[in-house]
Motif scaffolding. Structure first.
Motif, PDB file in Angstrom:
ATOM      1  N   ALA B  49       0.831  -1.205   0.000  1.00 39.95           N
ATOM      2  CA  ALA B  49       0.000   0.000   0.000  1.00 39.95           C
ATOM      3  C   ALA B  49       0.865   1.253   0.000  1.00 39.95           C
ATOM      4  O   ALA B  49       0.637   2.183  -0.802  1.00 39.95           O
ATOM      5  N   ALA B  50       1.886   1.274   0.867  1.00 34.11           N
ATOM      6  CA  ALA B  50       2.733   2.466   0.946  1.00 34.11           C
ATOM      7  C   ALA B  50       3.444   2.722  -0.381  1.00 34.11           C
ATOM      8  O   ALA B  50       3.492   3.860  -0.883  1.00 34.11           O
ATOM      9  N   LEU B  51       3.986   1.653  -0.962  1.00 32.77           N
ATOM     10  CA  LEU B  51       4.709   1.822  -2.220  1.00 32.77           C
ATOM     11  C   LEU B  51       3.761   2.250  -3.334  1.00 32.77           C
ATOM     12  O   LEU B  51       4.098   3.088  -4.173  1.00 32.77           O
ATOM     13  N   GLY B  52       2.559   1.666  -3.310  1.00 36.38           N
ATOM     14  CA  GLY B  52       1.579   2.019  -4.334  1.00 36.38           C
ATOM     15  C   GLY B  52       1.198   3.484  -4.252  1.00 36.38           C
ATOM     16  O   GLY B  52       1.174   4.186  -5.272  1.00 36.38           O
ATOM     17  N   LEU B  89       7.968   1.112  -8.060  1.00 39.82           N
ATOM     18  CA  LEU B  89       7.246   0.025  -8.726  1.00 39.82           C
ATOM     19  C   LEU B  89       8.033  -1.274  -8.641  1.00 39.82           C
ATOM     20  O   LEU B  89       7.463  -2.353  -8.483  1.00 39.82           O
ATOM     21  N   THR B  90       9.340  -1.166  -8.749  1.00 45.97           N
ATOM     22  CA  THR B  90      10.163  -2.369  -8.616  1.00 45.97           C
ATOM     23  C   THR B  90      10.019  -2.958  -7.218  1.00 45.97           C
ATOM     24  O   THR B  90       9.874  -4.178  -7.061  1.00 45.97           O
ATOM     25  N   GLY B  91      10.035  -2.080  -6.208  1.00 48.24           N
ATOM     26  CA  GLY B  91       9.852  -2.561  -4.844  1.00 48.24           C
ATOM     27  C   GLY B  91       8.500  -3.235  -4.672  1.00 48.24           C
ATOM     28  O   GLY B  91       8.398  -4.310  -4.062  1.00 48.24           O
ATOM     29  N   SER B 250      19.022  -6.348  -8.764  1.00 42.47           N
ATOM     30  CA  SER B 250      19.581  -6.120 -10.084  1.00 42.47           C
ATOM     31  C   SER B 250      18.881  -4.974 -10.806  1.00 42.47           C
ATOM     32  O   SER B 250      19.379  -4.498 -11.809  1.00 42.47           O
ATOM     33  N   THR B 251      17.716  -4.555 -10.317  1.00 39.09           N
ATOM     34  CA  THR B 251      16.996  -3.526 -11.077  1.00 39.09           C
ATOM     35  C   THR B 251      16.944  -2.190 -10.338  1.00 39.09           C
ATOM     36  O   THR B 251      17.453  -1.189 -10.830  1.00 39.09           O
ATOM     37  N   ALA B 252      16.356  -2.204  -9.129  1.00 36.01           N
ATOM     38  CA  ALA B 252      16.173  -0.938  -8.417  1.00 36.01           C
ATOM     39  C   ALA B 252      17.521  -0.323  -8.052  1.00 36.01           C
ATOM     40  O   ALA B 252      17.745   0.876  -8.215  1.00 36.01           O
ATOM     41  N   THR B 253      18.454  -1.188  -7.575  1.00 37.42           N
ATOM     42  CA  THR B 253      19.779  -0.680  -7.234  1.00 37.42           C
ATOM     43  C   THR B 253      20.410   0.008  -8.422  1.00 37.42           C
ATOM     44  O   THR B 253      20.984   1.098  -8.316  1.00 37.42           O
ATOM     45  N   LYS B 254      20.313  -0.657  -9.576  1.00 34.61           N
ATOM     46  CA  LYS B 254      20.937  -0.094 -10.766  1.00 34.61           C
ATOM     47  C   LYS B 254      20.275   1.206 -11.154  1.00 34.61           C
ATOM     48  O   LYS B 254      20.951   2.174 -11.533  1.00 34.61           O
ATOM     49  N   ALA B 255      18.933   1.222 -11.089  1.00 36.83           N
ATOM     50  CA  ALA B 255      18.234   2.451 -11.464  1.00 36.83           C
ATOM     51  C   ALA B 255      18.699   3.604 -10.583  1.00 36.83           C
ATOM     52  O   ALA B 255      19.041   4.687 -11.072  1.00 36.83           O
ATOM     53  N   ALA B 256      18.771   3.355  -9.262  1.00 37.35           N
ATOM     54  CA  ALA B 256      19.139   4.425  -8.336  1.00 37.35           C
ATOM     55  C   ALA B 256      20.590   4.853  -8.550  1.00 37.35           C
ATOM     56  O   ALA B 256      20.901   6.043  -8.632  1.00 37.35           O
ATOM     57  N   ALA B 257      21.478   3.861  -8.662  1.00 34.93           N
ATOM     58  CA  ALA B 257      22.891   4.202  -8.796  1.00 34.93           C
ATOM     59  C   ALA B 257      23.150   4.919 -10.116  1.00 34.93           C
ATOM     60  O   ALA B 257      23.900   5.900 -10.164  1.00 34.93           O
ATOM     61  N   PHE B 258      22.531   4.452 -11.190  1.00 34.51           N
ATOM     62  CA  PHE B 258      22.730   5.130 -12.469  1.00 34.51           C
ATOM     63  C   PHE B 258      22.151   6.542 -12.436  1.00 34.51           C
ATOM     64  O   PHE B 258      22.715   7.465 -13.029  1.00 34.51           O
ATOM     65  N   ALA B 259      21.021   6.683 -11.728  1.00 27.68           N
ATOM     66  CA  ALA B 259      20.440   8.027 -11.643  1.00 27.68           C
ATOM     67  C   ALA B 259      21.416   8.972 -10.955  1.00 27.68           C
ATOM     68  O   ALA B 259      21.658  10.095 -11.432  1.00 27.68           O
ATOM     69  N   LEU B 334      14.196   2.028 -17.081  1.00 28.57           N
ATOM     70  CA  LEU B 334      12.800   1.643 -16.862  1.00 28.57           C
ATOM     71  C   LEU B 334      12.514   0.284 -17.497  1.00 28.57           C
ATOM     72  O   LEU B 334      12.016  -0.638 -16.839  1.00 28.57           O
ATOM     73  N   VAL B 335      12.864   0.163 -18.779  1.00 32.21           N
ATOM     74  CA  VAL B 335      12.587  -1.079 -19.488  1.00 32.21           C
ATOM     75  C   VAL B 335      13.329  -2.243 -18.838  1.00 32.21           C
ATOM     76  O   VAL B 335      12.782  -3.323 -18.623  1.00 32.21           O
ATOM     77  N   TYR B 336      14.577  -1.980 -18.517  1.00 34.57           N
ATOM     78  CA  TYR B 336      15.405  -3.028 -17.924  1.00 34.57           C
ATOM     79  C   TYR B 336      14.809  -3.494 -16.597  1.00 34.57           C
ATOM     80  O   TYR B 336      14.767  -4.693 -16.306  1.00 34.57           O
TER      81      TYR B 336
END
Lengths: 544, 499
Positions: B49-52, B89-91, B250-259, B334-336
């Motif tokens: 719920a919180a993440l949503g 969304l990944t979370g 493999s996804t959220a970490t990468k998104a955050a670090a790349f950002a 995003l796609v990844y």
């Protein structure tokens, strides 16, 4: 009759049918849905044939065009842009015609997982139709790649014993070529954008035609495009995926593969390679003619020694498509017209051969010619159809194959670009060799003594099988005796393409000559400012 | 900073930290609930719920103007909202996929979900950093939670080994990272990213200090996004971690670090002097990732190397150093995220060895698609998208990282990229054909029998996978809108013109 968005409808109706089949459960319902979809698509495509007017020029825009420019943000001039010109028309018709035929031929051949098979078949048809109607290079590429996935599954799931090897080989071969082409597309898009499109990346075919590519760049761009299409055709020595794919694929897959999928290669050469890179295309015409002729003769010789009937037909494809490529690189009206019509002819006759071999396989579960023999007495109707198809494929006058091959050879003989009648004389041997291996197959399979009991008991064609063959056989005669209505449809486009090639070639030569002249006079040329790579982000200026 | 006005500023800036606060506070509430009602089944749903809610909030802020908050330590606006959306969304997907999986392993501890929330907070901070300190805080909050999440199945030696490896190497890379920040601070006298760009690097020694520090800083980042040659930990850690959490890592970490990396490149070192070094790392990453993936028999290891390879593709976009390149990289992230969380999700539901899939070979799943058509179909879409087949999201993603690189004159880099993509088709297709085209009879029965011990596919988990698959098709056809949004983040006034 004026149906809005007719071209898009013809492209996407099969995909819609594919989604519909996914919702169904019963095998018969799935089959009937697939048949209804493909038949409806074919009927719609007749609207294209009627609606296309060869007297209206397609030099500036295709006919029956559908454009949606809002697909991408402003920084990219990439559009959903489909339409019909003389080159597309016949190939689209061929695709939609083969649609219901392939569905019918799979009716009993596919025994399991019906849903997946028909859904993929329909999706494949969308991809192929899209390839033949796209007037945007990016869109073309998407459809071009879209055809890979369904074919991969069709070979890999419903194929023969070595299906996985064949399927993976098919994908990897094609993918290497097409991904390199993607780099070419990106480069060309930016270069053309800078030159003729106000700096906006573009893949619009007509905009690209306005851009005269400098010779230095033309060379490698032509190389990556031609490499990709040569794998698809396939040209010798990149052909090795084809026999594997054909032999392992189910009949329906083989028919699509030989009938239309390979044409994407020759179509791509004609649509993109020749007009976009005219100088290099013409200077390498000799090379391509030699490769094509090697393919013609090599394919024929290898076909002659096959024991497997399907494999024989597969190699015959390599030989026949060699003619098409020869016709394209002759740069004469006759040869190019012949090449276009030969693409259609090959689809009809080789499609028919694969269908008939598939019908034999369905009855006896073997493709080896030695297992047959003397079938003429037990299955006279099948034999008759086979003989007609073989003769059409071998280029007997009065049947369709003759028209295409004759025009190609005629055009190539007088081609100023290839300029080597001796070379073309070698190509003509391909016609003789074709008769040799094809008649050899007919002899081994259908004539001689009927020794095997199973062959004697073989059932002749049923109504469905006969019905699906009729349109192909009829068209073989129609195209053989009255090719002119079809040639008339394609003529303006081939002429336009040839003129474009000539104009652009001359323009690039003038451009290069000018550059050379200015380079000799060391004038003070103002140095261009270095390309800025400013990165901006919207933020109020903050001072620490 | 004038402390007398600090409080009102903090209050007005509070909405900018909406997601961070909601996710963090609900995470705390989950811990409290767990203390009184141990492992209560409602805990994960609180997180969902919180993440949503946070994701919905961020979605409405995609068009917000970019600015800084909290005394220029954090950024807000479209860019941040976009990255947060990916992370949230990944979370969300991770929690939905973890519930049946951890249930099967009997490890559905309440604190697992709380830790997911806390590491999400760290990622959000990382993705909105405008200051080296914020980057470091975010990075550590995220990483410490992930170390624990990797090894929380403490009776399993493999998982503990993974966690320890991850922790040791992670701590080591943090050392590089901190030292880099320290040197950059020494050279410029500031921690704020825009101020770093504005600082005068007069003498040679200051310049050496700055660029040396920047190099160390990049090493730390390359470690977190598993770019070669700092990728060694990835396969081991991914293989041993609980599968849905591997997907998250493999996804959220990468998104955050790349950002955060993009923020640093755009704001702190906008000159582009680093272009060739990043390109070199991209080449190495793509080649090592793809070549090593060819030889893998375990799907989680295969996906680990594939995620290395994909970090390489993102780096191609970054090395272009143009707004189009950054926008493409964002789109790619995003796609990844969608395709990789899906792929790990499918694997989490096809796990029979009770050891996080560590000992289970790909061929033991021969023909599984016939029994589990939904898992098979979605996996097919994820794999084809990872290869980059149109009309799936993976193709559009690759196209828009490769195109700016060609525009920036890095055609050679893109040629390597596409050749590696062609190579990758081989191993991704292997997953597809084992799932679809082989049958259990085709492979030798050396593997334990595929027992019926697969985690129960709940509606929520299966639904997540289907949504991911559909999203890939949509992103593959209608990418224009998303791309326009990401391009918008890098338009208008140049940041480099700040004093």
């Amino acid at each position: 009759m004026n149906i809005p968005h007719l071209t898009s409808l013809v492209i996407f109706l099969p995909a819609l049918g594919a989604v519909l089949t996914l919702a169904l459960r019963r095998a018969s319902a799935i089959r009937w849905t697939a048949l209804a979809t493909t038949l409806a698509t074919f009927l719609l495509s007749i609207g294209l044939f009627v609606g296309y007017d060869p007297s209206v020029s397609t030099a500036l825009a295709p006919q029956l065009a559908d454009v949606w420019a809002g697909w991408l943000p402003d920084g990219y001039d990439i559009k959903y842009f489909v339409g019909i010109d003389g080159l597309s028309l016949l190939l689209v018709m061929l695709t939609t015609l083969l649609g219901p035929i392939v569905v019918l031929s799979s009716w009993t051949y596919i025994g399991e997982k019906h849903k997946g098979y028909y859904a993929l078949l329909l999706l494949l048809q969308t991809g192929i139709t899209g390839v033949f109607t796209s007037f945007d290079l990016f869109l073309f590429y998407i459809f071009f790649e879209l055809t890979l996935i369904p074919m991969y599954f069709i070979i890999g799931i419903w194929g023969g014993t070595e299906r996985i090897y064949a399927a993976v080989k098919f994908v990897i071969y094609t993918l290497v070529g097409s991904l390199l082409m993607l780099v070419g597309i990106l480069y060309l898009g930016y270069a053309a954008g800078d030159a003729v499109n106000n700096g906006v990346f573009t893949t619009d075919w007509y905009t690209l035609l306005e851009y005269n590519i400098p010779l230095a760049v033309q060379g490698w761009l032509f190389a990556v495009f031609a490499f990709s299409f040569a794998i698809k055709v396939p040209l010798f020595p990149l052909h090795t995926w084809l026999p594997d794919a054909h032999v392992q694929a189910p009949t329906g897959g083989s028919v699509i593969l030989a009938g239309v999928l390979l044409k994407m290669g020759t179509y791509g050469l004609l649509r993109f390679c020749l007009p976009l890179f005219p100088n290099v295309a013409q200077s390498s015409a000799g090379l391509f003619a030699v490769i094509a002729i090697i393919g013609i003769i090599y394919g024929a010789l290898v076909a002659r020694v096959q024991d497997d009937a399907k494999s024989l037909v597969a190699y015959s494809s390599i030989s026949h498509l060699g003619f098409v490529v020869l016709g394209l690189f002759a740069f004469t009206t006759e040869a190019m017209q012949g090449a276009v019509i030969q693409m259609v002819n090959h689809g009809l006759s080789t499609g028919a051969l694969f269908l008939l071999v598939g019908m034999l396989y369905e009855r006896r579960h073997t493709r080896l010619m030695d297992d047959y023999g003397g079938l003429a007495t037990s299955v006279p109707v099948l034999t008759t159809l086979m003989v007609i198809s073989v003769l059409a494929s071998a280029g007997l006058p009065g049947l369709n194959g003759f028209v295409g091959e004759f025009l190609i050879l005629l055009g190539s003989f007088k081609s100023p670009v290839i300029d080597s009648p001796v070379l073309i004389a070698f190509a003509t041997t391909g016609v003789i060799l074709a008769a040799m291996y094809l008649l050899h197959m007919v002899y081994r399979t259908f004539f001689g003594e009927l020794t095997n009991e199973a062959n004697a008991q073989m059932a002749d064609l049923n109504g469905r099988e006969f019905g699906l063959m009729v349109p192909l056989i009829v068209l073989m005669f129609v195209l053989g005796f009255f090719p002119s209505p079809f040639l008339r449809q394609t003529a303006p486009t081939t002429e336009f393409l040839l003129e474009t090639v000539e104009e652009k070639r001359a323009a690039v030569e003038r451009m290069e000559a000018n550059d050379a002249a200015t380079a000799e006079e060391p004038t003070q040329v103002p140095t261009a400012p270095p390309e800025g790579q400013e990165v901006s982000i919207d933020v109020p200026s903050t001072s620490p | 900073m004038d402390l007398s006005t600090a409080f009102p500023t903090l209050v007005t800036d509070l909405p900018a930290a909406f997601s961070m606060s909601v996710v963090g506070l609900v995470g705390l509430a989950m811990i409290v609930l767990d203390a009184f009602r141990n492992d209560h089944p409602a805990i994960p749903w609180l997180g969902v719920a919180a993440l949503g809610v946070s994701a919905a909030w961020e979605a409405t802020h995609l068009g917000a103007p970019q600015s800084t908050v909290f005394f220029e330590t954090l950024r807000t606006g479209g860019f941040v909202a976009f990255i947060n959306l990916i992370i949230l969304l990944t979370g969300l997907a991770t929690i939905l996929l973890s519930v049946p999986y951890l249930n099967q392993l009997r490890y559905d501890y309440g604190e697992v979900y709380a830790l997911i929330m806390f590491s999400t907070v760290g990622m959000i901070m990382l993705g909105s950093a405008n200051n080296m300190v914020s980057i470091f805080l975010g990075l550590e909050t995220m990483s410490v939670c992930l170390y624990v999440l990797t090894g929380f199945i403490r009776e399993d030696e493999g998982a503990v080994e993974s966690a320890l490896k991850y922790f040791l190497l992670g701590a080591f890379s943090t050392g590089f990272f901190l030292y880099g920040i320290a040197l950059m601070y020494g050279a410029t006298g500031t921690m704020a990213l825009p101020a770093m760009a504005a600082a005068e690097l007069g003498t040679l020694s200051t310049r050496l200090l700055f660029w040396g520090g920047f190099a160390l800083f990049l090493v730390g980042f390359f470690f977190k996004v598993s770019a070669a040659p700092f990728h060694m930990w990835t396969p081991d850690v991914y293989q041993g971690a609980p599968t849905p959490l591997t997907g998250y890592m493999s996804t959220a970490t990468k998104a955050a670090a790349f950002a955060a990396l993009i923020l640093v490149l755009v704001h702190a070192v906008p000159g582009g002097e680093w272009q060739l070094s990043v390109a070199a790392v991209a080449v190495l990453t793509m080649v090592i990732g793809n070549v090593m993936a060819l030889a893998q028999t375990n799907v989680k290891r295969l996906l680990a190397y594939s995620s290395i390879a994909h970090a390489g593709y993102v780096l191609v976009g970054l090395s272009a150093g143009t707004s189009a390149g950054y926008a493409g990289a964002l789109f790619y992230l995003l796609v990844y995220a969608v395709m990789n969380i899906g792929a790990f999700g499918v694997m989490s539901m096809l796990e029979w060895d009770g050891k996080e899939g560590r000992e289970q070979t790909l061929s033991s799943l021969a023909g599984i698609a016939n029994d589990r058509p939904v898992l098979g179909s979605t996996m097919g879409i994820f794999m084809l998208s990872l290869i980059g087949f149109p009309p799936l999201g993976g193709f559009a993603g690759k196209y828009f990282v490769f195109a700016p690189a060609v525009d920036a004159g890095l055609t050679w880099l893109v040629v390597i990229g596409v050749l590696m993509s062609a190579l990758s088709a081989y191993y991704y297709l292997r997953v597809v054909y084992v799932f679809w085209m082989q049958s259990a009879d085709d492979v030798e029965a050396t593997d334990p029998v595929r027992a019926a011990a697969f985690p129960r596919a709940t509606v929520a988990a299966t639904g997540t996978l289907v949504v991911c698959a559909v999203a890939l098709v949509v992103l593959g056809v209608f990418f224009g809108g998303v791309l326009e949004t990401t391009l918008g983040f890098f338009e208008s006034t140049a940041m480099a013109t700040a004093p």
